[in-house]
Write a protein that holds these residues in place. Structure first.
Motif, mmCIF file in Angstrom:
data_model
loop_
_atom_site.group_PDB
_atom_site.id
_atom_site.type_symbol
_atom_site.label_atom_id
_atom_site.label_comp_id
_atom_site.label_asym_id
_atom_site.label_seq_id
_atom_site.Cartn_x
_atom_site.Cartn_y
_atom_site.Cartn_z
ATOM 1 N N GLY A 80 -3.590 -7.066 2.209
ATOM 2 C CA GLY A 80 -2.461 -6.330 1.667
ATOM 3 C C GLY A 80 -1.484 -5.931 2.753
ATOM 4 N N PRO A 81 -0.309 -5.431 2.382
ATOM 5 C CA PRO A 81 0.718 -5.082 3.361
ATOM 6 C C PRO A 81 0.332 -3.870 4.196
ATOM 7 C CG PRO A 81 1.371 -4.367 1.171
ATOM 8 C CD PRO A 81 0.123 -5.173 0.997
ATOM 9 N N ARG A 82 0.826 -3.841 5.421
ATOM 10 C CA ARG A 82 0.638 -2.699 6.313
ATOM 11 C C ARG A 82 1.993 -2.152 6.723
ATOM 12 N NH1 ARG A 82 -1.600 -5.110 12.001
ATOM 13 N NH2 ARG A 82 -3.396 -5.582 10.675
ATOM 14 N N GLY A 83 1.984 -0.956 7.298
ATOM 15 C CA GLY A 83 3.220 -0.385 7.812
ATOM 16 C C GLY A 83 3.774 0.722 6.941
ATOM 17 N N ARG A 84 5.013 1.057 7.219
ATOM 18 C CA ARG A 84 5.698 2.159 6.529
ATOM 19 C C ARG A 84 6.423 1.608 5.306
ATOM 20 N NH1 ARG A 84 7.718 7.271 8.782
ATOM 21 N NH2 ARG A 84 9.442 8.081 7.523
ATOM 22 N N HIS A 85 6.297 2.295 4.177
ATOM 23 C CA HIS A 85 6.885 1.813 2.930
ATOM 24 C C HIS A 85 7.552 2.968 2.184
ATOM 25 C CE1 HIS A 85 4.625 -1.971 3.370
ATOM 26 N NE2 HIS A 85 3.618 -1.202 3.740
ATOM 27 N N GLY A 86 8.559 2.623 1.410
ATOM 28 C CA GLY A 86 9.205 3.603 0.554
ATOM 29 C C GLY A 86 10.625 3.894 0.978
ATOM 30 N N PRO A 87 11.279 4.796 0.223
ATOM 31 C CA PRO A 87 10.693 5.585 -0.874
ATOM 32 C C PRO A 87 10.494 4.767 -2.146
ATOM 33 C CG PRO A 87 13.024 6.099 -0.639
ATOM 34 C CD PRO A 87 12.691 5.174 0.489
ATOM 35 N N PHE A 88 9.342 4.973 -2.804
ATOM 36 C CA PHE A 88 9.013 4.346 -4.070
ATOM 37 C C PHE A 88 8.544 5.411 -5.054
ATOM 38 C CE2 PHE A 88 7.768 0.638 -1.257
ATOM 39 C CZ PHE A 88 8.893 -0.115 -1.561
ATOM 40 N N PRO A 89 8.928 5.290 -6.330
ATOM 41 C CA PRO A 89 8.314 6.162 -7.335
ATOM 42 C C PRO A 89 6.822 5.869 -7.424
ATOM 43 C CG PRO A 89 10.285 5.085 -8.204
ATOM 44 C CD PRO A 89 9.966 4.420 -6.895
ATOM 45 N N LEU A 90 6.019 6.889 -7.634
ATOM 46 C CA LEU A 90 4.570 6.695 -7.726
ATOM 47 C C LEU A 90 4.206 5.708 -8.831
ATOM 48 C CD1 LEU A 90 3.450 10.380 -7.144
ATOM 49 C CD2 LEU A 90 2.805 8.433 -5.714
ATOM 50 N N ALA A 91 5.017 5.678 -9.890
ATOM 51 C CA ALA A 91 4.722 4.787 -11.007
ATOM 52 C C ALA A 91 4.809 3.317 -10.611
ATOM 53 C CB ALA A 91 5.672 5.060 -12.173
ATOM 54 N N GLU A 92 5.535 2.995 -9.527
ATOM 55 C CA GLU A 92 5.689 1.602 -9.107
ATOM 56 C C GLU A 92 4.582 1.147 -8.159
ATOM 57 O OE1 GLU A 92 9.565 0.864 -7.575
ATOM 58 O OE2 GLU A 92 10.599 1.564 -9.386
ATOM 59 N N LEU A 93 3.709 2.055 -7.743
ATOM 60 C CA LEU A 93 2.640 1.716 -6.814
ATOM 61 C C LEU A 93 1.378 1.340 -7.576
ATOM 62 C CD1 LEU A 93 3.012 4.581 -4.186
ATOM 63 C CD2 LEU A 93 4.039 2.312 -4.155
ATOM 64 N N PRO A 94 0.487 0.540 -6.962
ATOM 65 C CA PRO A 94 -0.817 0.298 -7.577
ATOM 66 C C PRO A 94 -1.501 1.628 -7.879
ATOM 67 C CG PRO A 94 -0.500 -1.140 -5.680
ATOM 68 C CD PRO A 94 0.647 -0.176 -5.682
ATOM 69 N N GLU A 95 -2.192 1.697 -9.012
ATOM 70 C CA GLU A 95 -2.726 2.975 -9.478
ATOM 71 C C GLU A 95 -3.645 3.625 -8.455
ATOM 72 O OE1 GLU A 95 -3.338 6.331 -11.493
ATOM 73 O OE2 GLU A 95 -1.810 4.805 -11.860
ATOM 74 N N GLY A 96 -4.499 2.820 -7.798
ATOM 75 C CA GLY A 96 -5.410 3.393 -6.810
ATOM 76 C C GLY A 96 -4.672 4.044 -5.660
ATOM 77 N N LEU A 97 -3.629 3.389 -5.171
ATOM 78 C CA LEU A 97 -2.844 3.940 -4.065
ATOM 79 C C LEU A 97 -2.066 5.169 -4.526
ATOM 80 C CD1 LEU A 97 -1.794 3.806 -1.182
ATOM 81 C CD2 LEU A 97 -0.092 2.130 -1.940
ATOM 82 N N ALA A 98 -1.499 5.117 -5.714
ATOM 83 C CA ALA A 98 -0.750 6.264 -6.232
ATOM 84 C C ALA A 98 -1.642 7.491 -6.359
ATOM 85 C CB ALA A 98 -0.130 5.911 -7.592
ATOM 86 N N GLN A 99 -2.870 7.297 -6.793
ATOM 87 C CA GLN A 99 -3.795 8.426 -6.930
ATOM 88 C C GLN A 99 -4.089 9.065 -5.581
ATOM 89 O OE1 GLN A 99 -7.219 6.913 -9.014
ATOM 90 N NE2 GLN A 99 -6.235 7.031 -11.014
ATOM 91 N N LEU A 100 -4.238 8.248 -4.541
ATOM 92 C CA LEU A 100 -4.479 8.788 -3.207
ATOM 93 C C LEU A 100 -3.294 9.621 -2.727
ATOM 94 C CD1 LEU A 100 -6.082 5.698 -1.398
ATOM 95 C CD2 LEU A 100 -7.260 7.716 -2.293
ATOM 96 N N LEU A 101 -2.092 9.108 -2.943
ATOM 97 C CA LEU A 101 -0.908 9.781 -2.425
ATOM 98 C C LEU A 101 -0.577 11.057 -3.192
ATOM 99 C CD1 LEU A 101 1.259 6.608 -1.754
ATOM 100 C CD2 LEU A 101 0.226 8.111 -0.041
ATOM 101 N N ARG A 102 -1.072 11.173 -4.411
ATOM 102 C CA ARG A 102 -0.811 12.379 -5.204
ATOM 103 C C ARG A 102 -1.544 13.607 -4.658
ATOM 104 N NH1 ARG A 102 -1.019 8.851 -9.979
ATOM 105 N NH2 ARG A 102 1.048 8.834 -10.952
ATOM 106 N N VAL A 103 -2.647 13.395 -3.938
ATOM 107 C CA VAL A 103 -3.517 14.518 -3.585
ATOM 108 C C VAL A 103 -3.400 14.942 -2.124
ATOM 109 C CG1 VAL A 103 -5.161 13.887 -5.376
ATOM 110 C CG2 VAL A 103 -5.490 12.989 -3.079
ATOM 111 N N ILE A 104 -2.488 14.355 -1.362
ATOM 112 C CA ILE A 104 -2.372 14.732 0.046
ATOM 113 C C ILE A 104 -0.987 15.290 0.332
ATOM 114 C CG2 ILE A 104 -4.116 13.123 0.858
ATOM 115 C CD1 ILE A 104 -1.944 11.216 1.691
#
Length: 224
Positions: free
Chosen positions: A152-176
């Motif tokens: 998968g891709p590495r590096g800095r990404h965004g800004p992206f709406p959470l809805a556009e991210l893979p669900e697993g990644l979006a869940q991680l980013l919601r809690v930090i």
């Protein structure tokens, strides 16, 4: 081969065409709006239409127009139709906009994040501790480790709406919190180091207002 209903169904196009025909009937039944009063307003309608399609930059727009086989005159027709449809969405769904925004807000919040996928769990844990202890930065690690596009891709990404991210990644980013680096997490074919850089709460500006009205209008089409 004629485009019969059976052929359209096999191609998976029958439902889409029915929706477009319904949209066209609604547009045709709307009060005649007439052409824009100036070239500047027409240009704005075209810019809004292309923005709602997610097209940015002259190269991307030209490529899309070539793919669609569109002339400037045909683009004007599409943009005008889109503008009228958006006004219909406002008329029919405008009162639902705020509640729809609040319902979707957690998915519309934008994030900027840095990720480093690693194949091996033990290596990922070791790298996490090195970054955590300040021995090396996440950015330096990405320069040192060989590319692994299969992870998968590495590096800095965004800004992206959470809805556009893979669900697993979006869940991680919601809690930090911004600046926080998560311990290694299993992800797809390997393990992931992820750090949230920025979190941007969704704001109901003109761009988002248009997109949500289009969502509501599409939902109305689907249900009628």
């Amino acid at each position: 081969m004629g485009l019969t209903v059976e052929v359209l169904q096999r191609l998976g196009l029958a439902g889409r065409i029915q929706l477009e025909l319904k949209r066209e009937r609604w547009i045709a039944a709307s009060p005649e709006l007439g052409p824009p009063s100036s070239e500047a307003l027409l240009d704005q309608e075209i810019q809004d239409y292309l923005a709602d399609l997610g097209l940015k930059g002259a190269a991307a727009i030209q490529q899309w127009m070539a793919y669609e086989g569109l002339s400037r005159a045909e683009l004007v027709i599409r943009a005008r139709r889109h503008h009228i449809w958006l006004q219909l969405c406002e008329q029919r769904c405008g009162k639902q906009l705020l509640s729809h925004f609040l319902k979707r807000k957690s998915e519309l919040d934008e994030v900027i994040y840095t990720v480093l996928p690693v194949a091996d769990q033990d290596l990922c844990s070791e790298l996490y501790m090195q970054v955590k202890e300040g021995e090396i930065s996440l950015e330096a690690l990405m320069e040192q480790l060989p590319p692994a596009p299969e992870l998968g891709p590495r590096g800095r990404h965004g800004p992206f709406p959470l809805a556009e991210l893979p669900e697993g990644l979006a869940q991680l980013l919601r809690v930090i919190q911004p600046g926080q680096l998560l311990p290694p997490k299993p992800y797809q074919k390997g393990w992931l180091l992820v750090r949230l850089e920025q979190s941007r709460p969704a704001v109901l500006d003109q761009r988002l207002r248009r997109l949500l009205l289009l969502e509501l209008g599409q939902k109305l089409l689907n249900n009628n």
